[in-house]
Design an enzyme around this catalytic site. Sequence first.
Site, mmCIF file in Angstrom:
data_model
loop_
_atom_site.group_PDB
_atom_site.id
_atom_site.type_symbol
_atom_site.label_atom_id
_atom_site.label_comp_id
_atom_site.label_asym_id
_atom_site.label_seq_id
_atom_site.Cartn_x
_atom_site.Cartn_y
_atom_site.Cartn_z
ATOM 1 N N ALA B 12 0.851 -1.196 0.000
ATOM 2 C CA ALA B 12 0.000 0.000 0.000
ATOM 3 C C ALA B 12 0.886 1.246 0.000
ATOM 4 C CB ALA B 12 -0.892 -0.008 1.237
ATOM 5 N N CYS B 13 0.290 2.380 -0.372
ATOM 6 C CA CYS B 13 0.985 3.666 -0.353
ATOM 7 C C CYS B 13 1.558 3.914 1.046
ATOM 8 C CB CYS B 13 -0.005 4.766 -0.699
ATOM 9 S SG CYS B 13 0.523 6.427 -0.245
ATOM 10 N N PRO B 14 2.769 4.332 1.242
ATOM 11 C CA PRO B 14 3.764 4.705 0.228
ATOM 12 C C PRO B 14 4.791 3.603 -0.020
ATOM 13 C CG PRO B 14 4.494 5.481 2.332
ATOM 14 C CD PRO B 14 3.291 4.610 2.582
#
Lengths: 394, 77
Positions: B12-14
């Site tokens: 997932a981000c980041p």
Amino acid sequence: MANRVIIVGGGGGGAILANLLQPHGFDVTVIDKSTSHFFQPGNLWIAFKGVSPEKFLRPIPSLLKKGVNYVNDEVVSVDLNERRVTTRSGRSYEYDFVVLASGAELDYSAVPGHRELLERFGDFYSSPENSLKLWNTLRGLKEGSFVIGVADPIYKCPPGPHKGAFLASELLRSRGLAGKVKVVLAVPVPHAYPSKTVADILEPELKERGVEIHTFFTVNEVDNRENRLVSLEGEDIKFNVAVVVPPHRGPSYNISPAEVKDQSSYVKIDKYTSNVQGFDDAYAIGDCTNAPTSKSGVTAHLQAEVVAARLLGYDARYSGRTNCPIITDGKGTFVISDYDHPPIKVRLSRFKRLMEDLFVATYWSAVKYPEFWSPIFKAYFDATDEFIRRGEGW
Amino acid sequence: MPEITVDARGMACPGPISALTRAYRNAQNGDIIIVLATDPGFKPDVQAWIEKTRNELVSLTEEGGVIKAVIKVTAKK
């Protein structure tokens, strides 16, 4: 004969696990090279509020239940095939189960000039001593800039630099230096916080307090002669005083087979069970693992509970749940997520700041008597898990 | 020229951009970094990263939900 459990590390995760197992007839031994356990978030209070380090320090044996063995020695090797832990003094300990809970190691030599920077100013990240040094450094800062940087995207307590920025701006304001000393926060990621959702909450608050934010700034060099931080991305920031969160790595002691460590020396585990990959009698919890979740106390705590339950025969699993507190000068929020859900939007409130302060106040008791506090925490986690699943905050 | 592949699928981000940053630290001018990611936020993030670092984005494609960024390292000092 009782099952022998060796726990490497007497920090939050290791001590909680020892105290959970001891009443159930395990022969538990905690090995730690330090004689003291320090509450790591307390470093912020020492550095920015001048609180005495003693408040956040306890002798490790005082946090372990009667009956838990404590060995003050440094582990030099763990042989998973031979089920043996060896220490600096030459002693060797055989086990039925081993749990590595030794935390992440901070590498101040990875970035040129970093160690000298630490020696000049201290920091709010590594130790009570260095935090006290920063408190004294900031006493002498009357103008210019105080810069907080990060040298690698993977570090423990993701909100740590942000909490530092909020508390620094509060300290400077209280000293009448708000317009004279600028607080600068430089982060390696595209937004003010690693999670965009959380960044959207924090960025306006940071800006409101005049904190200057630099994104995509991964500290790659500290130039102590010119007083500037140089980033991997090609930018530089001048400072009067600076603190840099160093690159982290996994345990430096030998573990065989060596393949259980990843490229950064973190111990490879099953992210749900905390079993060291390939070994059903070895576990690792907390910051020393490669679990794809925050390096934070809550993770170590919840993984300790999972390992304790598994050793007692239950099929417990860690969901990847985080609940990392972020505090400003008066409010608080939490970074709440799990392996399957990114952080949700949790609004800042005075109540959540109170929750964090209450948690700090109960920390020592929560470590020594987890059987008392765990049901309380579990009720909170169960209640807030609903919000994660629905993708909404509270 | 050395080719470094960063498999950030599932992160997932980041996560993907962080993995790119770590690969970039060890890269040299002339190296090719290939990042594979499934997080939709990676597309704007990598474009912003290129703009900031002034490296070369050779291609940015998406197929079957997998974003593939091919980056030529040109801006390391």
